[in-house]
Design an enzyme around this catalytic site. Structure first.
Site, PDB file in Angstrom:
ATOM      1  N   ASP A 170       0.819  -1.224   0.000  1.00  0.00           N
ATOM      2  CA  ASP A 170       0.000   0.000   0.000  1.00  0.00           C
ATOM      3  C   ASP A 170       0.849   1.268   0.000  1.00  0.00           C
ATOM      4  O   ASP A 170       1.995   1.283   0.442  1.00  0.00           O
ATOM      5  CB  ASP A 170      -0.892   0.030   1.249  1.00  0.00           C
ATOM      6  CG  ASP A 170      -2.140  -0.821   1.085  1.00  0.00           C
ATOM      7  OD1 ASP A 170      -2.232  -1.536   0.072  1.00  0.00           O
ATOM      8  OD2 ASP A 170      -3.003  -0.788   1.989  1.00  0.00           O
ATOM      9  N   ASP A 171       0.211   2.352  -0.486  1.00  0.00           N
ATOM     10  CA  ASP A 171       0.653   3.742  -0.311  1.00  0.00           C
ATOM     11  C   ASP A 171       1.728   4.224  -1.279  1.00  0.00           C
ATOM     12  O   ASP A 171       2.160   5.365  -1.207  1.00  0.00           O
ATOM     13  CB  ASP A 171       1.140   4.017   1.112  1.00  0.00           C
ATOM     14  CG  ASP A 171       0.052   3.814   2.152  1.00  0.00           C
ATOM     15  OD1 ASP A 171      -1.126   3.760   1.748  1.00  0.00           O
ATOM     16  OD2 ASP A 171       0.376   3.708   3.346  1.00  0.00           O
ATOM     17  N   HIS A 223      -5.668   3.074  -4.728  1.00  0.00           N
ATOM     18  CA  HIS A 223      -5.706   3.373  -3.295  1.00  0.00           C
ATOM     19  C   HIS A 223      -6.139   4.835  -3.102  1.00  0.00           C
ATOM     20  O   HIS A 223      -5.701   5.490  -2.154  1.00  0.00           O
ATOM     21  CB  HIS A 223      -4.318   3.124  -2.704  1.00  0.00           C
ATOM     22  CG  HIS A 223      -4.309   2.876  -1.221  1.00  0.00           C
ATOM     23  ND1 HIS A 223      -5.211   2.049  -0.582  1.00  0.00           N
ATOM     24  CD2 HIS A 223      -3.497   3.352  -0.231  1.00  0.00           C
ATOM     25  CE1 HIS A 223      -4.955   2.016   0.706  1.00  0.00           C
ATOM     26  NE2 HIS A 223      -3.929   2.809   0.958  1.00  0.00           N
ATOM     27  N   HIS A 230      -5.419   9.636  -0.850  1.00  0.00           N
ATOM     28  CA  HIS A 230      -5.400   8.827   0.370  1.00  0.00           C
ATOM     29  C   HIS A 230      -6.409   9.346   1.402  1.00  0.00           C
ATOM     30  O   HIS A 230      -6.073   9.624   2.553  1.00  0.00           O
ATOM     31  CB  HIS A 230      -4.001   8.787   0.988  1.00  0.00           C
ATOM     32  CG  HIS A 230      -3.778   7.579   1.849  1.00  0.00           C
ATOM     33  ND1 HIS A 230      -4.134   7.529   3.175  1.00  0.00           N
ATOM     34  CD2 HIS A 230      -3.237   6.367   1.557  1.00  0.00           C
ATOM     35  CE1 HIS A 230      -3.822   6.356   3.681  1.00  0.00           C
ATOM     36  NE2 HIS A 230      -3.280   5.617   2.714  1.00  0.00           N
ATOM     37  N   HIS A 243       3.836  -2.374   3.267  1.00  0.00           N
ATOM     38  CA  HIS A 243       3.816  -0.995   2.758  1.00  0.00           C
ATOM     39  C   HIS A 243       5.127  -0.686   2.057  1.00  0.00           C
ATOM     40  O   HIS A 243       6.207  -0.972   2.592  1.00  0.00           O
ATOM     41  CB  HIS A 243       3.603   0.012   3.893  1.00  0.00           C
ATOM     42  CG  HIS A 243       2.257  -0.065   4.537  1.00  0.00           C
ATOM     43  ND1 HIS A 243       1.956  -0.998   5.520  1.00  0.00           N
ATOM     44  CD2 HIS A 243       1.119   0.660   4.342  1.00  0.00           C
ATOM     45  CE1 HIS A 243       0.701  -0.854   5.898  1.00  0.00           C
ATOM     46  NE2 HIS A 243       0.165   0.155   5.201  1.00  0.00           N
TER      47      HIS A 243
END
Length: 794
Positions: free
Chosen positions: A105-106, A156, A160, A257
Site C-alpha cells: 500500500d501507499d 488506493h 489517500h 507498505h
C-alpha cells in the site's frame, strides 16, 4: 513675460496620427496584459496542482471506529478478503491454502518501491500494489517498471482519503484521477481497489458499505487483508515476519507498505519472509491469480496438474534444469518434484494459476481519450514538480535580496542622514547665482497655475521656461495668464509642436540663460526653499546632477497613501543608499537639477528610452559626474489617482528603465566612472527594481500555498514577520523624512496590491521589450489637487 515659438527637433505628430497610433498601441497592449495575467494564473495553478498531488489538500486521516455494521451482509463480514459484485450480488473470495497474495500500500515511493521491486524480481514473486494516484503522477516511471515486471496494480485513491466521509462526486473524482494517472504512467487502467485505512472485511460498517457497493456496481473489486504485517509500526524485522505469517497453512492476502514512511525494516524483512514462506510450501500470486483460480473451479486442478506434469517432464530431460518449462497437454512452470503453477490447457479445460502475465487480468489497456488525458496529467505534474522547486529557489533569492536591501538601506540611510545633517557639513560656498527652471508641459491646464504660483514664492533667483509640447487644452495661455496675475516677469512660455517630453526638455535647456538648470514636471509644486536647497551641492565642482525629494501631494486616497509610502520608503530611502554608493540610477523628473554643460556634454535628454530621467542619470555617471541626493529640496507631485493610471505610469517607468539599462550595458566592461556604475549601480538596479519585484509575489503565493497545504499558523506568522521588517524600515524612512506614521496603517494592503501589480507590470514590460514594442510619452489625467506647498501638510 516673453512668449516665443520654437520649432520642434522631433518629428511632427499630427493629432489624427497620434490618435491612430494611440489606438494601435492600446490594441497591442491588451494581449500583453492578458499574457501577463495568464502567467500569474498558470503559476497559481501549478502550485495548487503540486499541493494537491502531495495529498496536503483535502487530506482526510479520520478513521471511524465503533460504527454499526447492521446493514452489511454477514457473509461479507465473515467472508474472504476479496469482495466482488458480479451480477449485482456481493461475493467474497478467500485466498487458497498455502497461497500468499502479497500486497503493498501507499506507493509508489522513489526510495522504497524500487527496492521492493528488486526483491520481488530477484525471488520471482509477483506483488499487487495499491497505489496512490498523486504518487503515481509524481513517479510514473516506477509504476511503468512495476507493470512491466508483471506485477499488478490497484487503486488506493488519489489523495489517500477515507472515502466513507466523502461525497459521491469526490469518490468518483478520486477514482477517475487515479485511473488517468495509471493511464499516463503505464498505459493501463485497473479494476482493483483498496480503501485507505481499511483492514479486514469485518471492519466494514454502514458508512463504508455504500461506497463498496457503488464501486462494485462500477466494476471494481475491493481488496482487504487477512494478515497484516503491521510494518508501518516499525516493530522490528522478526515481528514483521511473524505477524505476516498466516496460521495453520492458510492462504492470505498479506499487507506490507512500500511507502508512507521510513520502510527500511520492510526492505530487510521482505526477502526473509519470502524465503520462509517458500520453505513452508507456499506459492505467491496476485489478486487476479486468486480470482482466476476461484473461477476455474474444478477444472483448475486438471489444468494445473497437466502444467505441473509437463514442467516435471521438461525438468527431467537430459541437460534440463530442475526448474523447467514444458509443453504437453498443458503449459506451465514445474519443479523437479512435480509441483508447478501455470496456465494449463488439458482436454479443452482451462486452469488459471500463472500470476505473472505481462498484462494482469485486472488491467485494461488505456486507449483513446483516457490515454491522452493521462499523458497530459503526467506532463502537467512533471511541470509542477519542476516549477515549484524552481520557484522555491526564486523565493530564496527574493528573501535574500529583500533582506539584503533592507539591511543596506537601514545602515546606509542612517549613515547618509547623519553625514548630511551634521552642523559642520557643507557642500562648499553657498550657491546664490540665478538658475533656470524648465517646466515641460503637455495638457497641464489643471496644474500649471499652481506650479507657477509655487515657483513665484521661491527664495532663490530663477528664470522659468515653460515648454508647451503641443498642448490642446490652452496650457500656454493659462501659464501666461497665471504669470501675469502673479506679476512674474521671469517667465517665458515656449510653444513647440508635439514631440515628446525629452524634446521639450532639450528645448528648454537650449533656451536656458544660466549654467544650472532645474527640471520639474508640470503637475509639481516646489516648496519656497526647494530651488535654493537643490542647487547647493553644485558648490562641489564634481557634482553634475542633484536629485530632489519628491513627495506625493494627493495622499488622502487609498492609492495616494500607497504611493506616499512608496515614495518615502522605496524612493527616498533608496536614494540615500545609492548616494553613498555613488551610483544613483535616477534623477526624478519631478525635481532634479543639472549642470547645463554636463547635459549638453552627454547629448541632452535622449529620445531612445521612455525613462529619459534614468537614461541621462546613467549617462552623467558614465561621463564622470557625481550624482547626489538632496533630501531638503522638497517638491509635491500629483500621483496617479486610479489603478489604471498607476499601471500606465509604472509600465512606462519599468519599460523605460529596461531600455536605459540595455542602452548602457557596455558600462559593465568599461573602466573608470562608467565601469563603476556598470559593476555597482547596474546590478543593484536589476536586482532591486526588476528581479525582486518580478519574484516578490512569491511571498504571497507561497504564503497562501503554505496556509492551505502545509501549516496555516506558521505560514501566517512568517508572512507577518516579513511585513514587520518592512514596517520597521518604512517607519525609519518616515522618521528621517519627518512624516506622520498614520499612513503606515495602509502598508499591509499596499504590499499585497503592489507586489502583484509590479509583477504584472514588469512581465508586461518584458514582453513588450522582447516583442520589440514601443511606447509613447503617456499623459496621465491630472486633477490639480496639489496646490501650493503651504496647503499640503504631511
Amino acid at each position: 513675460m516673453t512668449t516665443t515659438t520654437t520649432p520642434s527637433r522631433g518629428r511632427r505628430r499630427a493629432p489624427t496620427r497620434m490618435k491612430r497610433a494611440a489606438g494601435k498601441a492600446a490594441a497591442l497592449q491588451k494581449p500583453r496584459v492578458i499574457l501577463a495575467l495568464l502567467l500569474l494564473l498558470a503559476l497559481t495553478s501549478v502550485m495548487l496542482l503540486d499541493g494537491y498531488l502531495r495529498a496536503e489538500v483535502g487530506g482526510d486521516q479520520r478513521v471511524r471506529t465503533g460504527a454499526s455494521s447492521s446493514k452489511v451482509p454477514d457473509e461479507v463480514l465473515d467472508g474472504g478478503p476479496i469482495l466482488t459484485f458480479r451480477g449485482g450480488q456481493a461475493t467474497t473470495v478467500s485466498v487458497p491454502d498455502k497461497t500468499i497474495a502479497l500486497t503493498f500500500d501507499d506507493g509508489p515511493n522513489p526510495t522504497w518501491t524500487p527496492k521492493v521491486l528488486e526483491i520481488l524480481q530477484e525471488y520471482d514473486v509477483p506483488g499487487t500494489f495499491f497505489v496512490v494516484g498523486s504518487m503515481v503522477s509524481r513517479y510514473p516511471s516506477i509504476v511503468k517498471t512495476m507493470v512491466d515486471q508483471g506485477n499488478e496494480v490497484g487503486i488506493h485513491t488519489f489523495t489517500h482519503v477515507d472515502l466513507s466521509y466523502q461525497s459521491d462526486t469526490r469518490v468518483d473524482r478520486e477514482m477517475q484521477q487515479t485511473q488517468l494517472a495509471l493511464a499516463g504512467a503505464a498505459g493501463i487502467t485497473t479494476t482493483l481497489f483498496r480503501a485507505p485505512y481499511s483492514s479486514e472485511t469485518d471492519a466494514i460498517d454502514n458508512y463504508s458499505w455504500p461506497v463498496y457497493k457503488e464501486l462494485g456496481a462500477d466494476g471494481y473489486t475491493s481488496v482487504f487483508v487477512d494478515t497484516d504485517s503491521d510494518d508501518w509500526k516499525k516493530p522490528g524485522v522478526s515481528k514483521i515476519i511473524k505477524w505476516a505469517t498466516p496460521d495453520d497453512d492458510e492462504g492470505a492476502s498479506v499487507l506490507f507498505h512500500d511507502a508512507g514512511g521510513e520502510r527500511s525494516q520492510t526492505i530487510k524483512a521482505l526477502p526473509k519472509y519470502i524465503k520462509k514462506m517458500k520453505a513452508k510450501g507456499y506459492t505467491f500470486t496476485t489478486i487476479s491469480g486468486v480470482l482466476e483460480e476461484q473461477n476455474a473451479d474444478g477444472q483448475q486442478a486438471s489444468g494445473s496438474g497437466a502444467g505441473a506434469a509437463a514442467g516435471q517432464q521438461a525438468g527431467q530431460q537430459p541437460g534440463g534444469a530442475p526448474n523447467g518449462e514444458g509443453n504437453g497437454n498443458g503449459t506451465g512452470n514445474g519443479t523437479a518434484n512435480g509441483y508447478g503453477t501455470g496456465i494449463g490447457n488439458a482436454g479443452g479445460g482451462s486452469g488459471a494459476a500463472e500470476a505473472r502475465n505481462p498484462l494482469q487480468a485486472a488491467h485494461r489497456e488505456a486507449t483513446g481519450v483516457t490515454l491522452y488525458e493521462g499523458k497530459a496529467l503526467i506532463g502537467a505534474v512533471a511541470l509542477a514538480e519542476w516549477t515549484v522547486p524552481a520557484l522555491s529557489v526564486g523565493l530564496m533569492v527574493v528573501g535574500v535580496a529583500v533582506m539584503g536591501r533592507f539591511g543596506m538601506m537601514l545602515i546606509l540611510a542612517r549613515r547618509h542622514y547623519r553625514l548630511r545633517n551634521k552642523r559642520r557639513f557643507s557642500w562648499g560656498p553657498t550657491v546664490t547665482r540665478p538658475v533656470s527652471v524648465i517646466v515641460p508641459a503637455y495638457n497641464e491646464k489643471e496644474c500649471i497655475a499652481n506650479t507657477l504660483q509655487s515657483l513665484a514664492q521661491s527664495t532663490h533667483p530663477i528664470e522659468i521656461i515653460v515648454v508647451d509640447d503641443g498642448s490642446t487644452d490652452g496650457t500656454s495661455e493659462i501659464a501666461r495668464d497665471a504669470a501675469a496675475s502673479l506679476g512674474m516677469r521671469n517667465v517665458r512660455v515656449i510653444r513647440q509642436e508635439n514631440a515628446g517630453k525629452p524634446a521639450a526638455l532639450n528645448n528648454g535647456v537650449r533656451n536656458a540663460s544660466y549654467d544650472i538648470v532645474i527640471m520639474m514636471d508640470g503637475d509639481t509644486v516646489f516648496e519656497p526653499d526647494a530651488v535654493h536647497q537643490l542647487v547647493q551641492p553644485f558648490a562641489d565642482p564634481k557634482v553634475g546632477a542633484v536629485a530632489g525629494n519628491a513627495k506625493v501631494g494627493n495622499r488622502n486616497t487609498v492609492i495616494g497613501a500607497w504611493q506616499h509610502i512608496e515614495y518615502v520608503m522605496g524612493f527616498n530611502l533608496d536614494r540615500r543608499m545609492y548616494d553613498l554608493l555613488r551610483c544613483m540610477p535616477t534623477i526624478p523628473g519631478a525635481i532634479g537639477a543639472f549642470r547645463r554643460d554636463a547635459v549638453l556634454e552627454v547629448g541632452g535628454m535622449s529620445e531612445d528610452t521612455l525613462a529619459e530621467d534614468t537614461d541621462i542619470t546613467i549617462a552623467m555617471h558614465r561621463a564622470g559626474w557625481q550624482v547626489v541626493y538632496q533630501e531638503h529640496a522638497k517638491a509635491w507631485t500629483e500621483a496617479p489617482g486610479s489603478l489604471k493610471q498607476l499601471w500606465s505610469q509604472r509600465y512606462r517607468w519599468s519599460y523605460g528603465t529596461m531600455q536605459a539599462l540595455w542602452k548602457h550595458r557596455k558600462s559593465l566592461t568599461d573602466k573608470g566612472p562608467s565601469g563603476r556604475f556598470g559593476r555597482v549601480g547596474m546590478p543593484l538596479v536589476v536586482l532591486f527594481q526588476i528581479v525582486t519585484p518580478v519574484f516578490a509575489p512569491l511571498i504571497d503565493v507561497f504564503t497562501v500555498y503554505s496556509m492551505i497545504f502545509v501549516d496555516f499558523q506558521a505560514a501566517l506568522l512568517a508572512w507577518f514577520a516579513v511585513l514587520g521588517i518592512q514596517l520597521g524600515c518604512a517607519a525609519y524612512a518616515f522618521r528621517l523624512d519627518k512624516e506622520k506614521y498614520r499612513y503606515l496603517l495602509m502598508m499591509p494592503l499596499q504590499q499585497l496590491a503592489y507586489r502583484q501589480m509590479m509583477y504584472l507590470v514588469l512581465i508586461h514590460s518584458s514582453i513588450t521589450a522582447l516583442t520589440g514594442g514601443r511606447l509613447r510619452w503617456q499623459k496621465l489625467k491630472r486633477t490639480g489637487e496639489v496646490g501650493t506647498p503651504a496647503g499640503v501638510s504631511g
